[in-house]
Structures are given as structure tokens and as C-alpha cells.
Design an enzyme around this catalytic site. Structure first.
Site, PDB file in Angstrom:
ATOM      1  N   GLY A  27       0.776  -1.085   0.250  1.00 16.31           N
ATOM      2  CA  GLY A  27      -0.248  -0.388   0.065  1.00 16.31           C
ATOM      3  C   GLY A  27       1.103   1.074   0.151  1.00 16.31           C
ATOM      4  CG  PHE A  28       0.228   6.438   0.333  1.00 14.80           C
ATOM      5  CD1 PHE A  28       1.649   7.093  -0.234  1.00 14.80           C
ATOM      6  CD2 PHE A  28      -0.359   6.601   1.298  1.00 14.80           C
ATOM      7  CE1 PHE A  28       1.297   7.953  -0.455  1.00 14.80           C
ATOM      8  CE2 PHE A  28      -0.134   8.218   2.006  1.00 14.80           C
ATOM      9  CZ  PHE A  28       1.147   9.126   1.575  1.00 14.80           C
ATOM     10  CB  THR A  83      -6.686  -1.601  -1.005  1.00 10.69           C
ATOM     11  OG1 THR A  83      -5.698  -1.295   0.511  1.00 10.69           O
ATOM     12  CG2 THR A  83      -8.270  -2.085  -1.161  1.00 10.69           C
ATOM     13  CB  VAL A  85      -2.961  -9.765   8.848  1.00 13.91           C
ATOM     14  CG1 VAL A  85      -1.301  -9.376   7.885  1.00 13.91           C
ATOM     15  CG2 VAL A  85      -3.597  -8.684   8.854  1.00 13.91           C
ATOM     16  CB  SER A 116      -6.602  -1.033   7.494  1.00 15.54           C
ATOM     17  OG  SER A 116      -7.789  -0.598   7.760  1.00 15.54           O
ATOM     18  N   GLY A 151      -0.472 -12.005  18.652  1.00 15.65           N
ATOM     19  CA  GLY A 151      -0.235 -13.323  19.325  1.00 15.65           C
ATOM     20  C   GLY A 151       1.373 -13.721  18.840  1.00 15.65           C
ATOM     21  CB  ALA A 153      -1.344   1.674  11.648  1.00 10.78           C
ATOM     22  CE1 TYR A 190      -9.590   3.051   8.190  1.00 12.15           C
ATOM     23  CE2 TYR A 190      -9.718   5.183   8.648  1.00 12.15           C
ATOM     24  CZ  TYR A 190      -8.661   4.130   8.465  1.00 12.15           C
ATOM     25  OH  TYR A 190      -7.572   4.487   7.999  1.00 12.15           O
TER      26      TYR A 190
END
Length: 326
Positions: free
Chosen positions: A11-12, A36, A58, A76, A103, A115, A146
Site C-alpha cells: 500500500g501507500f 487495495t 492477516v 487496512s 499473537g 497503525a 473504519y
């Protein structure tokens, strides 16, 4: 060589973190389910001996052999278009995904940084927002998938820290921009620049008086890196406190791009925050961090990046019916 797992690596933000940790001499394990993310963001790392990539979700059990020193959980959806399109996946990665990685951190005796986001403050009644503010969030509104995923993430992270003694960090990320953002993801910087490059009028939701504070990616990564190594377990805001209205920002983009478009206004979406500005006192005191890149400088870099993209990418329009002033 210390080993770090970075989820959301394609991701970004995740891809820039991969670059930073490679530069710092770490062995980096990138993980992403690519829902994404885009492998193009990290393909330059594939030839490196100190980088490996796992195509994995994940929210499923995560196993890695050998030692692991650090985990950065950045998996995310992060744009309104994404998390309103895939709300269940958004909730699962914030809950099940975080549980699985905590875990793993416990098993490996690794430090984990999760994050979080300024969205935990919701539509704030306190301005600017400091880490002691509990927020004003609707758990059942469209943004709740979200916002509440991130609030749960913080809660379970602190539970693992207190109950299991896991070494944890929580970064609350405010609006960040830079290269590798998707032009069609609905967030305000790529959305405005995409519209300008296509010759379209710039769309502002609401009357344009709502505010945001934009942090350049290099500054954001520096703050995250310092927080990881800080030994501090409570949440820390990382963002740029220089606030602007969305209306003013649209005019700033028009001036930067030299285009002739006008600004058009549409209704503000439900639960869209009217103000967003970080109080970064804690980051300054604990980390010696504050943003260095001026918005005018950072936007010029990002505009040049977007101009360099292939024409077919520039022509893809965002489906912005759900887009927020993010």
C-alpha cells in the site's frame, strides 16, 4: 540484521515504510493480500536479498519461521471509497488481523506498532485533537466500519500490552499524502489532482469550510520510525498541525496545476468530520519529531509524480459518491 514484518506492504504507507527499513539496514518481510495494495509499489525491492514478500491475508493465522524483532501492522483499507465498498473486510483486518499479529508478537517477543488513525476522534468536539481526547464517533454510521475497527485495534493492543506484557506502539496517523497514492481512491489530494489533470472541475463536499491538515509521506515515515524505537506504549499523534480549509486547499491545487477549473460543491457525506488538526505536543516531547516538509513543497513533488503516470491511469475516474474530505 534485525527483522521486521510490515503488513499492508504494497500500500501507500506500507511501501514507503519498506523502503525506509531497507535503507536502515533491516531485513524486511512484506505481507499484503493486495485487496487495495499494488505490487508495483514494491517491485523495486524484489531483487534485494534483504526483502521477501508474502501474499497473505492477516485475518488468517500468520506464521513466520525464525526470529522476528518488529511488526508494523498497516494492513487496512484507508480511503472512504475502499472501506465503504468492503466494510466487512475493513472490520476484520482491524479486529482479527490485529489479534493474529499481536499473537505473533507475543510468540516472537517482538515489538509491534499498529497503525491507528485520526478517525478515532470522529467529528471532534475538541480542537486541535490531543491523545487524551476520547472522540465523538458514531459506531453505526457509514464510517463506523473504519473508525470502530481502529478503536478496537487500539483497545486490544493495550490489552495485550497490559495483560501479556507485549511491547506495543500505537500511532494515530493524520491525513498523509505522497507518491504511490491511487488517483481513484477518493482521498482529497489524489482526487483533486486527478480532476485537475483530467481538466475537470474540483469537487468539494460540503461548503468547503471543513478543515484538514496534510502531512508529507517522508515526515510521516520519520515519525513512525521514531515512535517504534521510542519505548512508549500509549497512542501518539503523527501529523502536520498546519490546518487549511478544503475550499482553500482546492484553490491551492488549481494554482499549483495552472488549470482553469472552478470548484463545485456537493452535499457533505454523513459523519464527515468538520475539523481535523493534530496536537503534536507529545510527538515533539517524546520523539523530538515535527514535520519538516512545507505543503507547497510536498504538493509539487506529488503533482510531478501524478503527471508522470501513464495516460490510462490518469483517465480512471474515482467513484466518489461515498468519498469524504479525507
Amino acid at each position: 540484521m534485525k527483522k521486521v514484518l510490515i503488513t499492508g506492504a504494497a500500500g501507500f504507507l506500507g511501501s514507503h515504510l519498506c523502503d525506509r527499513f531497507i535503507k536502515e539496514g533491516y531485513y524486511v518481510i512484506g505481507m499484503d493480500n493486495l485487496i487495495t495494495g499494488d505490487l508495483k509499489n514494491i517491485e523495486h525491492l524484489f531483487p534485494l536479498e534483504q526483502f521477501e514478500f508474502h501474499h497473505h491475508d492477516v485475518t488468517k493465522f500468520v506464521h513466520l519461521p525464525g526470529k522476528l524483532d518488529y511488526i508494523l501492522h498497516f494492513a487496512s483499507p484507508a480511503s472512504p471509497i475502499d472501506y465503504l465498498k468492503i466494510p466487512i473486510e475493513t472490520l476484520k483486518v482491524g479486529s482479527l488481523g490485529t489479534l493474529n499479529l499481536l499473537g505473533l508478537a507475543k510468540e516472537k517477543n517482538a515489538t509491534i506498532l499498529v497503525a491507528s488513525t485520526s478517525e478515532v476522534y470522529g467529528d471532534p468536539l475538541v480542537h486541535p485533537q490531543n491523545e487524551e481526547y476520547y472522540g465523538n464517533v458514531s459506531p453505526i454510521g457509514p464510517r463506523g466500519v473504519y473508525d470502530e475497527a481502529k478503536r478496537f485495534m487500539e483497545s486490544i493492543t493495550m490489552a495485550y500490552h497490559r495483560f501479556h506484557g507485549v511491547d506495543t506502539r500505537i500511532v494515530r496517523i493524520f491525513n498523509t499524502y505522497g507518491s504511490r497514492m491511487r488517483l481513484n481512491d477518493g482521498r482529497v489530494v489524489p482526487a483533486f489532482m486527478g480532476q485537475a489533470l483530467r481538466g475537470e472541475d474540483l469537487t468539494v463536499f460540503g461548503d468547503g469550510t471543513q478543515t484538514r491538515s496534510f502531512c508529507y509521506i517522508d515526515d510521516q515515515v520519520e515519525g513512525i520510525y521514531r515512535l517504534l524505537l521510542s519505548g512508549y506504549s500509549d497512542p501518539v499523534n503523527i501529523g502536520n498541525p498546519h490546518e487549511t480549509t478544503i475550499g482553500e486547499f482546492a484553490e491551492e491545487i488549481i494554482a499549483l496545476t495552472g488549470t482553469k477549473q472552478k470548484v463545485i460543491y456537493k452535499p457533505l457525506p454523513q459523519d464527515d468530520p468538520l475539523q481535523r488538526q493534530p496536537d503534536i505536543t507529545k510527538a515533539k516531547e517524546l520523539l523530538g519529531w515535527e514535520p519538516k516538509v512545507a505543503r507547497s513543497e510536498g504538493l509539487k513533488i506529488v503533482y510531478d509524480y501524478f503527471k508522470s503516470l501513464p495516460a490510462e491511469v490518469l483517465e480512471r475516474k474515482a467513484h466518489r459518491e461515498f468519498a469524504k474530505s479525507n
